[in-house]
Design an enzyme around this catalytic site. Sequence first.
Site, short mmCIF file in Angstrom:
data_model
loop_
_atom_site.label_atom_id
_atom_site.label_comp_id
_atom_site.label_asym_id
_atom_site.label_seq_id
_atom_site.Cartn_x
_atom_site.Cartn_y
_atom_site.Cartn_z
N THR A 40 24.27 49.20 38.88
CA THR A 40 22.82 49.10 38.66
C THR A 40 22.07 48.91 39.96
OG1 THR A 40 23.13 48.20 36.42
CG2 THR A 40 21.01 47.76 37.49
N THR A 117 27.61 45.18 37.60
CA THR A 117 27.97 43.84 37.12
C THR A 117 28.92 43.84 35.92
OG1 THR A 117 25.99 43.76 35.71
CG2 THR A 117 25.80 42.85 37.94
N ASP A 118 29.06 44.97 35.21
CA ASP A 118 29.88 44.95 34.00
C ASP A 118 31.35 44.62 34.29
OD1 ASP A 118 27.75 45.44 32.37
OD2 ASP A 118 28.19 47.56 32.03
#
Length: 352
Positions: A40, A117-118
Amino acid sequence: MMARAILRLAFVGLLGPMVLGQSVVAAELPKIAVVATGGTIAMKLDPTTHAPVPALSGEDLVSAVPKLKDIATIAVTEFSNVPSDYMGPDRWPALSRKVDEILADPAIQGAIVLHGTDTLDQTAYFLDLTLKSDKPVVLIGAQRNASDVDADGPRNLLNAARQILADGSVGAGVTVTLNHRINAAREVRKTHTSNVETFNSGEAGILGYVDEDRVVFSRKSLRRQTLPLPDRMPRVDLVSMYAGADGSQVRHAAETGAEAIVVEAYGWGNMNAEMHDAIAEVIAKGVPVIVATKVYDGRALPVYGFKGGGNTLLKAGAVFAGDLTPDKARILALIALPATKERAALQKLFDK
């Protein structure tokens, strides 16, 4: 001759202090590596779909933080530009080798890995287990894409650079640093889908904080370990215990080539009788099974004696993951299995 002329012009004010000052400061600034992988932090809104998509390079992201050049010389490596949902065992070994290669340069003080971030906590743990250097490595990402007016990526990037340059950063292991908080790779987990305060370390607590005036370290992770990076990544499947589970997913994983299975269990490491029977079957066929808990805090332990309770799974030959999340239990298994499938040896690694 040219250099002397520039110096004379600088001294007499025709070029001003800029040329002399910047050249001297640049020569003295420490050097930090930035390794871009995507996520992101590197996304912007697509003008057609109006949804975030990969759009920015590592160079773009560094250029968006002018203050970086005041504290360090930045060397960018473009490793990939993918959502972190695409990261996994097919990319992790190459990333580990690349970061080790970069850190082998004596001029590099540390590395910042830009990441979605996942799976950021998983990549951080893989690197923490496999990197050879004790130089600081900081993984960062963003919960808001670069098109947002209050994007958090730039602040996280600047904070990561400040952390690398701070006293106490060497030997702290790989960290995840977002929203000012420094978390150890082993303990950190993502806790919120969208809030910028998403990463924490549960009962273990954060390592420190990047404050306005300085970086404050409060502790170190005492359960770190380093393992050789295997030549290949084995297949390790992750299966969840759920109400009414019949064990078919465990059997299917073993029958289709899984070399180990991590089971996400309830509570201390409990499941029903059907799952117990399936686990006992695959262990008997030589497929290690690691029991982890889906509970946020606490450890998977062989306590309960009913069929499917942790104590009966231990007697069937299961390994217990302790306080590692199921995802991280899988990562440790990925790295350990090429060296050993022996239960006692695996349990020792999970207990360390």
